[in-house]
Design a protein around this motif. Structure first.
Motif, PDB file in Angstrom:
ATOM      1  N   GLY A 239       0.949  -1.145  -0.013  1.00 58.28           N
ATOM      2  CA  GLY A 239       0.004  -0.227   0.121  1.00 58.28           C
ATOM      3  C   GLY A 239       0.806   1.374   0.037  1.00 58.28           C
ATOM      4  O   GLY A 239       1.849   1.397  -0.847  1.00 58.28           O
ATOM      5  N   PHE A 240       0.386   2.239   0.813  1.00 58.92           N
ATOM      6  CA  PHE A 240       1.316   3.553   0.948  1.00 58.92           C
ATOM      7  C   PHE A 240       2.688   3.215   1.774  1.00 58.92           C
ATOM      8  O   PHE A 240       2.604   3.539   2.979  1.00 58.92           O
ATOM      9  CB  PHE A 240       0.390   4.383   1.630  1.00 58.92           C
ATOM     10  CG  PHE A 240       0.841   5.803   1.644  1.00 58.92           C
ATOM     11  CD1 PHE A 240       1.178   6.472   0.350  1.00 58.92           C
ATOM     12  CD2 PHE A 240       0.991   6.763   2.972  1.00 58.92           C
ATOM     13  CE1 PHE A 240       1.279   7.724   0.140  1.00 58.92           C
ATOM     14  CE2 PHE A 240       1.457   8.149   2.892  1.00 58.92           C
ATOM     15  CZ  PHE A 240       1.790   8.388   1.451  1.00 58.92           C
ATOM     16  N   THR A 241       3.659   2.884   1.098  1.00 59.23           N
ATOM     17  CA  THR A 241       5.113   2.585   1.725  1.00 59.23           C
ATOM     18  C   THR A 241       6.005   3.247   1.055  1.00 59.23           C
ATOM     19  O   THR A 241       5.928   3.451  -0.224  1.00 59.23           O
ATOM     20  CB  THR A 241       4.989   1.252   1.644  1.00 59.23           C
ATOM     21  OG1 THR A 241       5.160   0.707   0.117  1.00 59.23           O
ATOM     22  CG2 THR A 241       4.018   0.257   2.381  1.00 59.23           C
ATOM     23  N   SER A 242       6.985   3.459   1.477  1.00 60.79           N
ATOM     24  CA  SER A 242       8.353   3.629   1.068  1.00 60.79           C
ATOM     25  C   SER A 242       9.454   3.349   1.849  1.00 60.79           C
ATOM     26  O   SER A 242       9.377   3.180   3.222  1.00 60.79           O
ATOM     27  CB  SER A 242       8.336   5.252   0.772  1.00 60.79           C
ATOM     28  OG  SER A 242       8.519   5.912   2.000  1.00 60.79           O
ATOM     29  N   SER A 243      10.555   3.029   1.137  1.00 56.79           N
ATOM     30  CA  SER A 243      11.805   2.815   1.913  1.00 56.79           C
ATOM     31  C   SER A 243      12.979   3.321   1.331  1.00 56.79           C
ATOM     32  O   SER A 243      12.821   3.604   0.131  1.00 56.79           O
ATOM     33  CB  SER A 243      11.928   1.134   2.156  1.00 56.79           C
ATOM     34  OG  SER A 243      12.048   0.501   0.789  1.00 56.79           O
ATOM     35  N   VAL A 244      14.031   3.165   1.897  1.00 50.81           N
ATOM     36  CA  VAL A 244      15.462   3.751   1.260  1.00 50.81           C
ATOM     37  C   VAL A 244      16.437   2.721   0.853  1.00 50.81           C
ATOM     38  O   VAL A 244      16.501   1.820   1.510  1.00 50.81           O
ATOM     39  CB  VAL A 244      16.332   4.700   2.232  1.00 50.81           C
ATOM     40  CG1 VAL A 244      17.448   5.526   1.755  1.00 50.81           C
ATOM     41  CG2 VAL A 244      15.190   5.679   2.701  1.00 50.81           C
ATOM     42  N   SER A 245      16.664   2.657  -0.289  1.00 44.95           N
ATOM     43  CA  SER A 245      17.589   1.700  -1.005  1.00 44.95           C
ATOM     44  C   SER A 245      18.936   1.684  -0.472  1.00 44.95           C
ATOM     45  O   SER A 245      19.413   2.406   0.225  1.00 44.95           O
ATOM     46  CB  SER A 245      17.481   1.782  -2.264  1.00 44.95           C
ATOM     47  OG  SER A 245      18.562   2.961  -2.852  1.00 44.95           O
ATOM     48  N   ILE A 246      19.814   0.508  -0.455  1.00 42.16           N
ATOM     49  CA  ILE A 246      21.166   0.447  -0.171  1.00 42.16           C
ATOM     50  C   ILE A 246      21.922   1.503  -0.825  1.00 42.16           C
ATOM     51  O   ILE A 246      22.865   2.049  -0.280  1.00 42.16           O
ATOM     52  CB  ILE A 246      21.716  -1.052  -0.221  1.00 42.16           C
ATOM     53  CG1 ILE A 246      20.733  -2.022   0.588  1.00 42.16           C
ATOM     54  CG2 ILE A 246      22.971  -1.303   0.037  1.00 42.16           C
ATOM     55  CD1 ILE A 246      21.240  -3.580   0.210  1.00 42.16           C
ATOM     56  N   ALA A 247      21.664   1.600  -2.087  1.00 45.50           N
ATOM     57  CA  ALA A 247      22.263   2.670  -2.826  1.00 45.50           C
ATOM     58  C   ALA A 247      22.442   4.161  -2.488  1.00 45.50           C
ATOM     59  O   ALA A 247      23.400   4.716  -2.268  1.00 45.50           O
ATOM     60  CB  ALA A 247      22.019   2.566  -4.456  1.00 45.50           C
ATOM     61  N   GLU A 248      21.045   4.255  -2.214  1.00 50.51           N
ATOM     62  CA  GLU A 248      20.658   5.827  -1.280  1.00 50.51           C
ATOM     63  C   GLU A 248      21.574   5.900  -0.100  1.00 50.51           C
ATOM     64  O   GLU A 248      22.028   6.906   0.050  1.00 50.51           O
ATOM     65  CB  GLU A 248      19.239   6.064  -1.301  1.00 50.51           C
ATOM     66  CG  GLU A 248      18.393   5.863  -2.685  1.00 50.51           C
ATOM     67  CD  GLU A 248      16.920   6.205  -2.364  1.00 50.51           C
ATOM     68  OE1 GLU A 248      16.449   7.318  -2.502  1.00 50.51           O
ATOM     69  OE2 GLU A 248      16.124   5.196  -1.747  1.00 50.51           O
ATOM     70  N   LEU A 249      21.431   4.841   0.706  1.00 49.59           N
ATOM     71  CA  LEU A 249      22.149   4.900   1.954  1.00 49.59           C
ATOM     72  C   LEU A 249      23.677   4.981   1.903  1.00 49.59           C
ATOM     73  O   LEU A 249      24.478   5.724   2.444  1.00 49.59           O
ATOM     74  CB  LEU A 249      21.801   3.850   2.771  1.00 49.59           C
ATOM     75  CG  LEU A 249      20.298   3.687   3.326  1.00 49.59           C
ATOM     76  CD1 LEU A 249      20.129   2.368   3.863  1.00 49.59           C
ATOM     77  CD2 LEU A 249      19.966   5.087   4.294  1.00 49.59           C
ATOM     78  N   ARG A 250      24.293   4.387   0.757  1.00 50.15           N
ATOM     79  CA  ARG A 250      25.622   4.293   0.544  1.00 50.15           C
ATOM     80  C   ARG A 250      25.778   5.918   0.090  1.00 50.15           C
ATOM     81  O   ARG A 250      27.302   6.464   0.604  1.00 50.15           O
ATOM     82  CB  ARG A 250      25.887   3.604  -0.596  1.00 50.15           C
ATOM     83  CG  ARG A 250      27.505   3.500  -0.972  1.00 50.15           C
ATOM     84  CD  ARG A 250      28.264   2.629  -0.152  1.00 50.15           C
ATOM     85  NE  ARG A 250      28.945   3.569   0.605  1.00 50.15           N
ATOM     86  CZ  ARG A 250      29.840   3.054   1.774  1.00 50.15           C
ATOM     87  NH1 ARG A 250      29.533   1.948   2.188  1.00 50.15           N
ATOM     88  NH2 ARG A 250      30.324   4.155   2.561  1.00 50.15           N
ATOM     89  N   THR A 251      25.260   6.509  -0.584  1.00 51.82           N
ATOM     90  CA  THR A 251      25.424   7.690  -1.140  1.00 51.82           C
ATOM     91  C   THR A 251      25.365   8.829   0.116  1.00 51.82           C
ATOM     92  O   THR A 251      26.302   9.844   0.319  1.00 51.82           O
ATOM     93  CB  THR A 251      24.360   8.430  -2.096  1.00 51.82           C
ATOM     94  OG1 THR A 251      24.455   7.572  -3.354  1.00 51.82           O
ATOM     95  CG2 THR A 251      24.613   9.930  -2.450  1.00 51.82           C
ATOM     96  N   LEU A 252      24.485   8.575   0.882  1.00 50.05           N
ATOM     97  CA  LEU A 252      24.421   9.361   2.212  1.00 50.05           C
ATOM     98  C   LEU A 252      25.510   9.071   3.049  1.00 50.05           C
ATOM     99  O   LEU A 252      25.971  10.123   3.523  1.00 50.05           O
ATOM    100  CB  LEU A 252      22.918   8.859   3.061  1.00 50.05           C
ATOM    101  CG  LEU A 252      22.506   9.534   4.416  1.00 50.05           C
ATOM    102  CD1 LEU A 252      22.352  11.236   3.963  1.00 50.05           C
ATOM    103  CD2 LEU A 252      21.537   9.022   4.928  1.00 50.05           C
ATOM    104  N   VAL A 253      25.919   8.054   3.338  1.00 50.92           N
ATOM    105  CA  VAL A 253      27.230   7.637   4.078  1.00 50.92           C
ATOM    106  C   VAL A 253      28.432   8.422   3.576  1.00 50.92           C
ATOM    107  O   VAL A 253      29.184   8.878   4.330  1.00 50.92           O
ATOM    108  CB  VAL A 253      27.578   6.090   4.224  1.00 50.92           C
ATOM    109  CG1 VAL A 253      28.815   5.775   4.662  1.00 50.92           C
ATOM    110  CG2 VAL A 253      26.507   5.358   4.986  1.00 50.92           C
ATOM    111  N   ASP A 254      28.457   8.201   2.224  1.00 48.30           N
ATOM    112  CA  ASP A 254      29.638   9.208   1.551  1.00 48.30           C
ATOM    113  C   ASP A 254      29.607  10.408   1.764  1.00 48.30           C
ATOM    114  O   ASP A 254      30.642  11.065   2.060  1.00 48.30           O
ATOM    115  CB  ASP A 254      30.035   8.613   0.262  1.00 48.30           C
ATOM    116  CG  ASP A 254      30.099   7.133  -0.092  1.00 48.30           C
ATOM    117  OD1 ASP A 254      30.662   6.559   0.713  1.00 48.30           O
ATOM    118  OD2 ASP A 254      29.788   6.654  -1.243  1.00 48.30           O
TER     119      ASP A 254
END
Length: 483
Positions: A239-254
């Motif tokens: 349904g009304f969902t969203s999550s953050v991908s590993i690739a997005e988290l990698r960018t955030l960490v960098d």
């Protein structure tokens, strides 16, 4: 010989054979190579007690002891034919091992070079062969995507892998995780409690159904020591969902490392749970180790006894510097895998297809042929039946197949028969699904069903008082998601 006084009969208990006499029975003597003295004496005592209570006659004690010794094994675990259609069945020990893994277990049961270089005679690194097999199973493209190189570590189960990664990488700081990924695994164990037990503080972000990149970014601060992403493998949120991908988290960490001024990089820990090495078209929503590494995880955690089809083990695969940090942490010694696990896991990776792989990808047409043969042998109908992956993997994904429909009353008789057969009890019927039954056992399965049918018929005949047990139990439901 003392005469029995007039009016009194001899106590039959006096005729019960003595323990030392029963210990000299040839069958008991021969059994000493496989059963302990304590077990043998216990079997004898049980037979004597049955005679004292009048359940059997004193003359029956020796044959009862012989039968008990012949049937007793050194373990109380019984082999079971899994006729539920659930491939990774937690209550049945999850993944059945491949022939190659079983052979490796036997070979490694004695002295092996688990920590020895036979050429030099010096101590070597533990589990080198298993580590190399794991790295070789990762596609070349993944190795190329991580210039610093990959490494692997094996511990005793998936929960231990998560505890080690949390302890060694996050310490007593804050580990950021989405609220939608705070899952409960088998037997009531909850990941938040498991992580909290290490001293790490969880920083929850987002909501149950929606978490955004900004939620992670806003939470990163001086106390942050890592980011954790957990695949919710035993449930689905639609349904009304969203999550953050590993690739997005990698960018955030960098980005966070660049902004820190000292280049400090937060470890990105990813727990995929079920242990696929590479993508499987049959399970499109199930994450895999290779994909998680390519997307940017520092370390990926998976179980060895789920979709990988090996022994119980926790697999940590990741960037070389991260794995080396885990391997040198004092906790690594407490959770390390034994030689049997290492041998079976290596053979799973280097041998032929595992039973899990074969069962998952079993051809529906062949399953129907086998079901028809069983149905003809036991005079029962065949019905469409959807199997499941099980073990907390790919929830809701159906595996099209077939089952032989039997009376529900047969279920307890099948479970307690020889061989033991675990069917699925559903909608007032006992369903026998052959997906997880090796074809070589089809004959044994048919014999077990016929024996159960005969026993049910005999206990249902007029004058019979034997109870077949409860018919309302569902031993395979719930299965327990496991981890």
């Amino acid at each position: 010989m003392t005469a029995v006084p007039s009016g009194r009969s001899e106590d039959p208990r006096r005729r019960i054979p003595r323990t030392d006499t029963l210990l000299t029975l040839p069958e008991v003597v021969d059994a000493r190579s496989r059963l302990s003295e304590a077990v043998l004496r216990s079997l004898i005592t049980q037979a004597q007690s049955r005679a004292r209570s009048g359940e059997i006659t004193p003359e029956d004690v020796p044959p009862v002891v012989r039968a008990a010794v012949a049937s007793r094994t050194a373990t109380t675990l019984r082999p079971v034919l899994n006729a539920t259609g659930v491939v990774v069945h937690t209550n049945l020990g999850r993944a059945p091992l491949s022939p190659a893994a079983v052979e490796a277990l036997v070979a490694s049961s004695g002295y092996v070079d688990v920590e020895l270089d036979l050429v030099s005679g010096q101590r070597s690194k533990r589990g080198t062969g298993t580590r190399q097999a794991l790295l070789a199973a990762v596609p070349a493209a993944v190795h190329e995507a991580i210039p610093e190189g990959l490494d692997a570590l094996v511990v005793n189960n998936g929960a231990a892998a998560l505890v080690l990664a949390t302890t060694a990488l996050a310490g007593t700081g804050e580990l950021i995780v989405s609220r939608g990924e705070l899952v409960e695994i088998g037997a009531g164990f909850r990941l938040p409690d498991l992580i909290a037990s290490t001293g790490t503080r969880l920083r929850e972000v987002g909501t149950t159904n929606r978490t955004h990149r900004a939620d992670y970014a806003d939470a990163i601060g001086p106390q942050t020591t890592g980011l954790l992403k957990v695949h919710p493998s035993n449930f689905r949120v639609d349904g009304f969902t969203s999550s953050v991908s590993i690739a997005e988290l990698r960018t955030l960490v960098d980005e966070a490392a660049a902004d820190s001024g000292d280049g400090r990089s937060l470890p990105l820990i990813v727990d995929i749970g079920s242990g696929l090495l590479t993508p499987d078209p049959l399970l499109p929503d199930e994450p895999d180790l290779s994909g998680a590494l390519t997307a940017g995880a520092d370390v990926v955690i998976a179980s060895g006894d789920k979709l990988l089809g090996g022994p119980q083990a926790g697999i940590l695969l990741g960037r070389r510097r991260t794995i080396q940090r885990l391997a040198t942490h004092p906790l690594a010694r407490a959770v390390r895998a034994d030689k049997l696990t290492l041998a079976a896991l290596e053979a799973t990776l280097t041998g032929g297809p595992s039973p899990v792989t074969r069962s998952l990808h079993a051809a529906p047409a062949r399953l129907r042929e086998r079901a028809d043969l069983l149905a003809a042998a036991v005079d029962a109908p065949v019905v469409a039946h959807e199997g499941r992956v099980g073990g907390g993997g790919a929830p809701g994904v159906p595996l099209a197949g077939w089952a032989v429909r039997l009376p529900e009353e047969l279920a307890p008789l099948l479970r307690t028969g020889e061989p033991a057969v675990l069917p699925r009890v559903h909608d007032g019927a006992c369903l026998v699904d052959l997906r997880c039954i090796p074809e070589s056992d089809d004959g044994r399965l048919a014999s077990a069903v016929r024996a159960a049918q005969a026993l049910l018929a005999s206990t249902s005949s007029p004058g019979s008082t034997r109870s077949t047990g409860s018919t309302g139990d569902h031993p395979d439901q719930p299965l327990g998601p496991g981890h």
